[in-house]
Scaffold this motif. Sequence first.
Motif, mmCIF file in Angstrom:
data_model
loop_
_atom_site.group_PDB
_atom_site.id
_atom_site.type_symbol
_atom_site.label_atom_id
_atom_site.label_comp_id
_atom_site.label_asym_id
_atom_site.label_seq_id
_atom_site.Cartn_x
_atom_site.Cartn_y
_atom_site.Cartn_z
ATOM 1 N N ARG A 153 31.413 1.053 3.392
ATOM 2 C CA ARG A 153 31.837 -0.218 3.988
ATOM 3 C C ARG A 153 31.897 -1.317 2.937
ATOM 4 N NH1 ARG A 153 28.962 1.950 8.316
ATOM 5 N NH2 ARG A 153 26.983 1.013 7.708
ATOM 6 N N TYR B 260 35.014 -0.831 0.850
ATOM 7 C CA TYR B 260 36.229 -1.192 1.593
ATOM 8 C C TYR B 260 36.370 -2.712 1.696
ATOM 9 C CZ TYR B 260 40.109 -0.153 4.757
ATOM 10 O OH TYR B 260 41.350 -0.036 5.317
ATOM 11 N N GLU C 96 34.159 12.092 3.450
ATOM 12 C CA GLU C 96 34.435 10.725 3.880
ATOM 13 C C GLU C 96 34.688 9.798 2.690
ATOM 14 O OE1 GLU C 96 34.472 8.350 7.247
ATOM 15 O OE2 GLU C 96 35.822 9.940 6.577
ATOM 16 N N LEU D 67 38.084 7.706 2.168
ATOM 17 C CA LEU D 67 38.216 6.289 1.805
ATOM 18 C C LEU D 67 39.099 6.136 0.571
ATOM 19 C CD1 LEU D 67 37.503 3.303 2.116
ATOM 20 C CD2 LEU D 67 35.454 3.732 0.725
ATOM 21 N N LEU E 198 42.643 6.589 1.610
ATOM 22 C CA LEU E 198 43.095 5.410 2.353
ATOM 23 C C LEU E 198 43.451 4.272 1.403
ATOM 24 C CD1 LEU E 198 43.446 3.892 5.055
ATOM 25 C CD2 LEU E 198 40.998 3.343 4.945
ATOM 26 N N TYR F 250 37.195 7.201 7.968
ATOM 27 C CA TYR F 250 38.095 6.891 6.856
ATOM 28 C C TYR F 250 39.160 7.967 6.692
ATOM 29 C CZ TYR F 250 34.847 3.171 5.731
ATOM 30 O OH TYR F 250 34.071 2.034 5.811
ATOM 31 N N GLN G 203 41.714 7.106 9.372
ATOM 32 C CA GLN G 203 42.545 5.966 8.957
ATOM 33 C C GLN G 203 43.543 6.390 7.883
ATOM 34 O OE1 GLN G 203 40.688 1.975 8.442
ATOM 35 N NE2 GLN G 203 38.781 3.019 8.940
#
Length: 391
Positions: free
Chosen positions: A175, A178, A210, A214, A217, A270, A273
């Motif tokens: 988090r 991001y 994960e 990320l 993404l 993630y 997404q």
Amino acid sequence: MNPSLLRELVPAVIGVLVRRGADFASAEDAVQEAVVRALETWPEESSPSSPSRGDPMRDPKGWLIAASWHRFVDAARAEASRRGREAAVAAEPPPGPGPAADDTLRLYFLCAHPALAPASAVALTLRAVGGLTTRQIAAAYFVPEATMAQRISRAKRRIAGEPLDRSGDLGTVLRVLYLVFNEGYSGDVDLAAEAIRLARQLASLTGDPEVAGLLALMLLHHARRGARTDADGRLVPLAEQDRRRWDTGLIAEGVQILQRALARGRLGEYQAQAAIAALHADAPAAAETDWPQIVEWYDELLRLTGSPVVQLNRAVAIGEADGPRAGLAALGEVDPGLPRYTAASAYLHERAGEHARAADLYAEAARLATSVPERDHLTREAARVRHGVRP
């Protein structure tokens, strides 16, 4: 001298000092001072075939460890209240290559400690793990350097005494990264690129799907960066972007990383997404977007997160897949107080042919916008719809 090399060495050097007995705050300060010294004194380039004796480029990590340790010792000596530091000085190891142990992952966890506010965790991560200076971080967030220095100092005091080897929460680290990525570019630091660099590093350290999600993404979003604004700096919506300006290399890399992560069968938010971003990137034109599959991924994402923001985005996707009336019905289940709710409602009402209502909603959304580019875009949309101009 390569500033990127210095930034990559910072977390490992901090870890070395902490393992030698320095507390985290003092170690981080000492390493930052050594980095500044390196930027001032290291040669612009060094010949790898015949480096001169004493050239820091022979062993940049060893040089940085030695310089940081000396600064830590000098600071410890200056504080008479810290008794026992002379023992640490006497125990100074002999010069030589830096140890191979890398505490970077542990520093990620420490800087994203749950006791820290998100803004403090971001600042500390950029400095201790990213190797950025306080001035660079302050410029990126448009705050005075003194203010950022205080924020970082408070964060370090908050986690003082926390052991470096305590396991942390990987989700919190993701988090924080991001948050850094979403700051984009400001000051003299490209925070989006910096977040991608740190995510690559974290992916290599953990192998977690994960983390890979990320990273994928970020790459897929970053690939569209050049098309997000026009020549006048105005915001360009996804559907209107010139897809020839998208970075196909970043898209290919992001898709490949995502596919490997999904193949491991441990789906996370993630990865979901990134799958949605990949479907957007895969469409040659906006009209060819696979909206039904995007809705399915939003269903998965909503199941994973329960996020109202995901619910809002899902309503818009339903409007694209099943028609604006279906989208408005789904939007009726979303909290109207959410940011961008009014803008989504305006878009769906315009798609439904309710232009007067849509124009009013666009104008209201412009008043609620939290950034100047978004406000200006929504104001133009309101004017466009009022004049009957199609997008």
